[in-house]
Design a protein around this motif. Structure first.
Motif, PDB file in Angstrom:
ATOM      1  N   VAL A  70      59.504  23.862  -8.099  1.00 47.50           N
ATOM      2  CA  VAL A  70      58.890  24.127  -6.795  1.00 47.50           C
ATOM      3  C   VAL A  70      57.810  23.096  -6.466  1.00 47.50           C
ATOM      4  O   VAL A  70      57.711  22.623  -5.330  1.00 47.50           O
ATOM      5  N   LYS A  75      56.500  24.713   4.225  1.00 47.87           N
ATOM      6  CA  LYS A  75      56.430  24.740   2.756  1.00 47.87           C
ATOM      7  C   LYS A  75      56.566  26.167   2.234  1.00 47.87           C
ATOM      8  O   LYS A  75      57.259  26.414   1.246  1.00 47.87           O
ATOM      9  N   LEU A  88      58.205  20.814  -3.189  1.00 46.91           N
ATOM     10  CA  LEU A  88      57.220  20.883  -2.099  1.00 46.91           C
ATOM     11  C   LEU A  88      56.378  19.608  -2.022  1.00 46.91           C
ATOM     12  O   LEU A  88      55.556  19.458  -1.128  1.00 46.91           O
ATOM     13  N   TYR A 119      59.394  27.572  -0.269  1.00 45.35           N
ATOM     14  CA  TYR A 119      58.949  28.302  -1.462  1.00 45.35           C
ATOM     15  C   TYR A 119      59.679  29.650  -1.530  1.00 45.35           C
ATOM     16  O   TYR A 119      60.201  30.042  -2.580  1.00 45.35           O
TER      17      TYR A 119
END
Ligand code: SAH
Length: 240
Positions: free
Chosen positions: A113, A22, A117, A26
């Protein structure tokens, strides 16, 4: 994400492969969107791991005494590209998180985002803390209020403590020589119903500059007339 992984271990955090993945996504999204909107001046792969992600995770050891059976309600004021809030959420997946950001285009990135995610229980509140703090959903509601690199401490205390529930805590991430800022904040901390608990130096080799957590307990409700109008806390901070 080797730098992040190694640094996190020094904080006592074992990041899982899923969490590291993750952070990798990111990072990729951050540098991609940063070409179109101004999110950060730090884009180097190792620098982002250390100065953004690891730095955000340094608050985790300071949140532990608050940990209880109930879901922790966390709010990040002036989150920008999601720091420290999103980094924290990747690691502490059980928290309920609100991200406050005044710049609309940054909140578009945040939305993207959070979806990308697959983070759940994250709300993005678009607007200024001075106004959002008057919403009944937000005022005196959060166990943990966070803020990194947003304003000088006296202004920050006025902006953040109204969000904090009595019995909760505000953690400001600060860099450099902060003694004077702390001294200047004593009055506003008292006015806003806070009590300075600790100024905790971060002891990591990297980032190698002086970084601190300023930890303030909320012991009384904040007076109804604070924060003052948008811009005033930063323009005319209440200084002791
Ligand atoms: N916390 C992030 C961003 C720091 S830059 C990080 O550490 O990387 C400061 C951010 O706070 C900017 O995105 C700015 O738009 C936002 N900000 C500043 N004052 C604010 C306010 N009063 N209310 C909401 N957001 C604010």
């Amino acid at each position: 994400m080797e730098k992040l992984k190694a640094g996190a271990l020094k904080l006592g955090l074992h990041l899982t492969p899923g969490q590291l993945e993750k952070f990798e996504i990111y990072y990729q999204e951050l540098v991609d969107w940063n070409q179109r909107i101004n999110l950060t001046s730090i884009t180097d792969y190792e620098d982002v791991q250390v100065k953004h992600f690891l730095d955000s995770l340094t608050i985790i050891p300071a949140t532990e005494p608050l940990d209880n059976e109930q879901k922790l309600n966390v709010i990040d004021i002036g989150t920008g590209a999601g720091l420290p809030g999103i980094a924290l959420k990747i690691v502490l997946s059980d928290i309920s998180l609100v991200l406050v950001e005044a710049t609309v285009k940054k909140t578009k990135f945040l939305r993207h985002v959070v979806d990308r995610l697959g983070l759940e229980d994250v709300e993005i509140a678009v607007g200024r803390a001075e106004e959002i703090a008057y919403g009944s959903k937000y005022r005196e509601k959060f166990d943990l209020v966070l803020s990194r690199a947003v304003a000088v401490l006296p202004a920050l205390v006025e902006l953040t403590l109204p969000f904090c529930v009595v019995g909760g805590r505000f953690i400001a991430q600060k860099k450099g020589d902060i003694e004077r800022e702390i001294e200047q904040s004593r009055k506003v901390i008292t006015i806003m119903g806070g009590s300075l608990r600790e100024v905790k130096p971060i002891e990591l080799e990297e980032p190698d500059d002086k970084r601190y957590l300023v930890i303030i307990d909320k012991i009384k409700p904040s007076p109804a007339e604070y924060p003052r109008r948008p811009g005033i806390p930063a323009k005319k901070p209440i200084i002791s």
